[in-house]
Structure formats: structure tokens, C-alpha cells
Scaffold this motif. Structure first.
Motif, PDB file in Angstrom:
ATOM      1  N   PHE A 191       0.940  -1.089   0.057  1.00 11.94           N
ATOM      2  CA  PHE A 191      -0.095  -0.165   0.070  1.00 11.94           C
ATOM      3  C   PHE A 191       0.774   1.254  -0.104  1.00 11.94           C
ATOM      4  O   PHE A 191       0.643   1.897  -0.937  1.00 11.94           O
ATOM      5  CB  PHE A 191      -0.834  -0.015   1.212  1.00 11.94           C
ATOM      6  N   TRP A 192       2.039   1.238   0.973  1.00 11.82           N
ATOM      7  CA  TRP A 192       2.571   2.536   1.192  1.00 11.82           C
ATOM      8  C   TRP A 192       3.378   2.703  -0.283  1.00 11.82           C
ATOM      9  O   TRP A 192       3.673   3.903  -0.503  1.00 11.82           O
ATOM     10  CB  TRP A 192       3.234   2.750   2.355  1.00 11.82           C
ATOM     11  N   GLY A 193       4.165   1.695  -0.710  1.00 10.57           N
ATOM     12  CA  GLY A 193       4.826   1.768  -1.906  1.00 10.57           C
ATOM     13  C   GLY A 193       4.079   2.581  -3.168  1.00 10.57           C
ATOM     14  O   GLY A 193       4.345   3.332  -3.636  1.00 10.57           O
ATOM     15  N   GLY A 194       2.791   1.880  -3.193  1.00  7.02           N
ATOM     16  CA  GLY A 194       2.071   2.438  -4.304  1.00  7.02           C
ATOM     17  C   GLY A 194       1.575   3.674  -4.065  1.00  7.02           C
ATOM     18  O   GLY A 194       1.572   4.765  -4.901  1.00  7.02           O
ATOM     19  N   VAL A 195       1.076   4.348  -2.785  1.00  9.89           N
ATOM     20  CA  VAL A 195       0.550   5.712  -2.427  1.00  9.89           C
ATOM     21  C   VAL A 195       2.027   6.293  -2.823  1.00  9.89           C
ATOM     22  O   VAL A 195       1.552   7.645  -3.519  1.00  9.89           O
ATOM     23  CB  VAL A 195       0.125   5.595  -0.997  1.00  9.89           C
ATOM     24  N   LEU A 196       3.302   5.980  -2.290  1.00  7.91           N
ATOM     25  CA  LEU A 196       4.346   7.198  -2.580  1.00  7.91           C
ATOM     26  C   LEU A 196       4.635   7.218  -3.952  1.00  7.91           C
ATOM     27  O   LEU A 196       4.799   8.484  -4.545  1.00  7.91           O
ATOM     28  CB  LEU A 196       5.440   6.434  -1.879  1.00  7.91           C
ATOM     29  N   LEU A 197       4.496   6.226  -5.019  1.00  8.22           N
ATOM     30  CA  LEU A 197       4.543   6.260  -6.357  1.00  8.22           C
ATOM     31  C   LEU A 197       3.569   7.063  -7.296  1.00  8.22           C
ATOM     32  O   LEU A 197       4.039   8.054  -7.977  1.00  8.22           O
ATOM     33  CB  LEU A 197       4.481   4.822  -7.006  1.00  8.22           C
ATOM     34  N   MET A 198       2.336   7.134  -6.378  1.00  8.47           N
ATOM     35  CA  MET A 198       1.555   8.051  -7.068  1.00  8.47           C
ATOM     36  C   MET A 198       1.636   9.428  -6.529  1.00  8.47           C
ATOM     37  O   MET A 198       1.338  10.295  -7.435  1.00  8.47           O
ATOM     38  CB  MET A 198      -0.082   7.381  -6.614  1.00  8.47           C
ATOM     39  N   LEU A 199       1.976   9.529  -5.222  1.00  4.98           N
ATOM     40  CA  LEU A 199       2.430  10.986  -4.982  1.00  4.98           C
ATOM     41  C   LEU A 199       3.528  11.484  -5.829  1.00  4.98           C
ATOM     42  O   LEU A 199       3.362  12.629  -6.100  1.00  4.98           O
ATOM     43  CB  LEU A 199       2.469  10.768  -3.313  1.00  4.98           C
ATOM     44  N   ALA A 200       4.340  10.650  -5.979  1.00  2.00           N
ATOM     45  CA  ALA A 200       5.682  11.164  -6.781  1.00  2.00           C
ATOM     46  C   ALA A 200       5.220  11.477  -8.088  1.00  2.00           C
ATOM     47  O   ALA A 200       5.523  12.466  -8.818  1.00  2.00           O
ATOM     48  CB  ALA A 200       6.906   9.983  -6.913  1.00  2.00           C
ATOM     49  N   GLY A 201       4.286  10.728  -8.612  1.00  4.22           N
ATOM     50  CA  GLY A 201       3.743  11.129 -10.025  1.00  4.22           C
ATOM     51  C   GLY A 201       3.178  12.494 -10.069  1.00  4.22           C
ATOM     52  O   GLY A 201       3.122  13.313 -10.944  1.00  4.22           O
ATOM     53  N   LEU A 202       2.261  12.752  -9.016  1.00  6.34           N
ATOM     54  CA  LEU A 202       1.599  14.127  -8.852  1.00  6.34           C
ATOM     55  C   LEU A 202       2.894  15.105  -9.052  1.00  6.34           C
ATOM     56  O   LEU A 202       2.516  16.499  -9.420  1.00  6.34           O
ATOM     57  CB  LEU A 202       0.780  14.054  -7.796  1.00  6.34           C
ATOM     58  N   ILE A 203       3.747  15.061  -8.039  1.00  8.67           N
ATOM     59  CA  ILE A 203       4.688  16.128  -7.752  1.00  8.67           C
ATOM     60  C   ILE A 203       5.715  16.378  -9.051  1.00  8.67           C
ATOM     61  O   ILE A 203       5.973  17.260  -9.401  1.00  8.67           O
ATOM     62  CB  ILE A 203       5.625  15.652  -6.471  1.00  8.67           C
ATOM     63  N   ILE A 204       5.816  15.133  -9.536  1.00 12.14           N
ATOM     64  CA  ILE A 204       6.638  15.386 -10.885  1.00 12.14           C
ATOM     65  C   ILE A 204       5.847  16.007 -11.848  1.00 12.14           C
ATOM     66  O   ILE A 204       6.340  16.851 -12.714  1.00 12.14           O
ATOM     67  CB  ILE A 204       7.182  13.834 -11.383  1.00 12.14           C
ATOM     68  N   GLY A 205       4.754  15.875 -11.801  1.00  9.73           N
ATOM     69  CA  GLY A 205       3.740  16.358 -12.825  1.00  9.73           C
ATOM     70  C   GLY A 205       3.383  17.965 -12.576  1.00  9.73           C
ATOM     71  O   GLY A 205       3.329  18.592 -13.476  1.00  9.73           O
ATOM     72  N   TRP A 206       3.635  18.367 -11.393  1.00  8.84           N
ATOM     73  CA  TRP A 206       3.570  19.724 -10.973  1.00  8.84           C
ATOM     74  C   TRP A 206       4.663  20.679 -11.745  1.00  8.84           C
ATOM     75  O   TRP A 206       4.054  21.740 -11.951  1.00  8.84           O
ATOM     76  CB  TRP A 206       3.401  19.812  -9.476  1.00  8.84           C
ATOM     77  N   VAL A 207       5.719  20.196 -11.730  1.00 11.55           N
ATOM     78  CA  VAL A 207       6.537  21.244 -12.404  1.00 11.55           C
ATOM     79  C   VAL A 207       6.480  21.462 -13.915  1.00 11.55           C
ATOM     80  O   VAL A 207       6.505  22.575 -14.084  1.00 11.55           O
ATOM     81  CB  VAL A 207       8.030  20.513 -12.073  1.00 11.55           C
ATOM     82  N   PRO A 208       6.294  20.444 -14.770  1.00  8.69           N
ATOM     83  CA  PRO A 208       5.908  20.736 -16.075  1.00  8.69           C
ATOM     84  C   PRO A 208       4.892  21.701 -16.046  1.00  8.69           C
ATOM     85  O   PRO A 208       4.809  22.446 -16.930  1.00  8.69           O
ATOM     86  CB  PRO A 208       5.797  19.564 -16.586  1.00  8.69           C
TER      87      PRO A 208
END
Length: 160
Positions: A35-52
């Protein structure tokens, strides 16, 4: 008495039971997954998408191919997290893909100012390190394998 317990005891008993049932169902769903691995990957995707997305308006005038590349990496990192939660048996593969895509996001999104990249690497590592708490439920015996004459149908649902 803490604020949490005071608010909990202020709720009517049927609502408390309903919340307890929902929490128990969520915990039953969450237990056999990384669970926490998947949640962290999804959070990372949101943060990575925020910059562009932040730079898209400035780069739209001069052309921003890197913006599109950064958004593609962000979506792919987010999807690896979602796939880990959907198919926990493949968590190692999706964890490795999440780490690789998080590192590659440096190209188009600066890795979410390095924060998204680091969170993606941590989430991918949690997915790789995850061990199934109930391994006998996923193993198949030779008696359950279909013979050559039986029709085999693919199922996205798995053996649940």
C-alpha cells in the motif's frame, strides 16, 4: 480525553459502527498489497507532474517539448503506483519501472524538483521489498491447471 476520542464519542452509535465496518473493509483490502509503496509512487507522479504544469505557460510561447516529456513521465510514475495497488503480485516489476521512470523524470520535469524523484525511488523500493503476507493463496497447484482441452480465459480480476 483527547480531541479525537471526544469527537468519536460524540458520534451516534450507528455511525460509529458504520465507520468501524468501513475501516475494517479498507484494512482488509490494504493488507495484501504494498500500500505505502503504491501511494508514494502515485504521490511522486503528482509532484513530478506539477513542475511541467507550472512551466507550461512560460514554455508554451517558445515551445516546450520537455514539458510534454515531463508530463508523460509523471503519468507513467503515477500509473505504476496504481498498477501496484491493482496487481500486488507484480509489485517487483512495477517497483523497478517506478524507480526507472522517477529517475528519467529528471529529463523533462527535473524530477519534480528532485523531491518527486526521491519519493518515487522510495515508493519503488517499498514495492520491491514487499513480501506477500499470504503466499499460499497465490500459488497454484498442478490439479488446478487447466488441461489442453479446456478453454482458458484471461481475467483482469485475478483469482480473488
Amino acid at each position: 480525553m483527547s480531541v479525537k476520542s471526544a469527537l468519536w464519542h460524540a458520534l451516534p452509535t450507528p455511525i460509529q459502527r458504520r465507520l468501524d465496518d468501513r475501516l475494517a473493509k479498507f484494512n482488509d483490502w490494504k493488507e495484501p498489497r504494498p500500500f505505502w509503496g503504491g501511494v508514494l509512487l502515485m504521490l511522486a507522479g503528482l509532484i513530478i507532474g506539477w513542475v511541467p504544469i507550472q512551466f507550461a505557460t512560460e514554455l508554451a510561447v517558445i515551445g516546450g517539448a520537455f514539458t510534454v516529456i515531463g508530463l508523460v513521465f509523471a503519468v507513467m510514475v503515477f500509473l505504476t503506483g496504481a498498477f501496484v495497488l491493482a496487481r500486488p503480485g507484480m509489485s517487483t516489476i512495477f517497483g523497478v519501472l517506478g524507480i526507472a521512470l522517477s529517475i528519467l523524470s529528471l529529463v523533462g520535469a527535473l524530477g519534480g524538483l528532485f523531491v518527486g524523484m526521491l519519493i518515487g525511488i522510495a515508493g519503488g523500493n517499498l514495492c520491491i521489498a514487499w513480501q506477500n503476507p499470504n503466499p499460499e493463496a497465490t500459488t497454484t497447484t498442478s490439479s488446478s491447471t487447466p488441461s489442453a482441452n479446456e478453454d482458458v480465459q484471461f481475467s483482469w480480476q485475478g483469482d480473488q
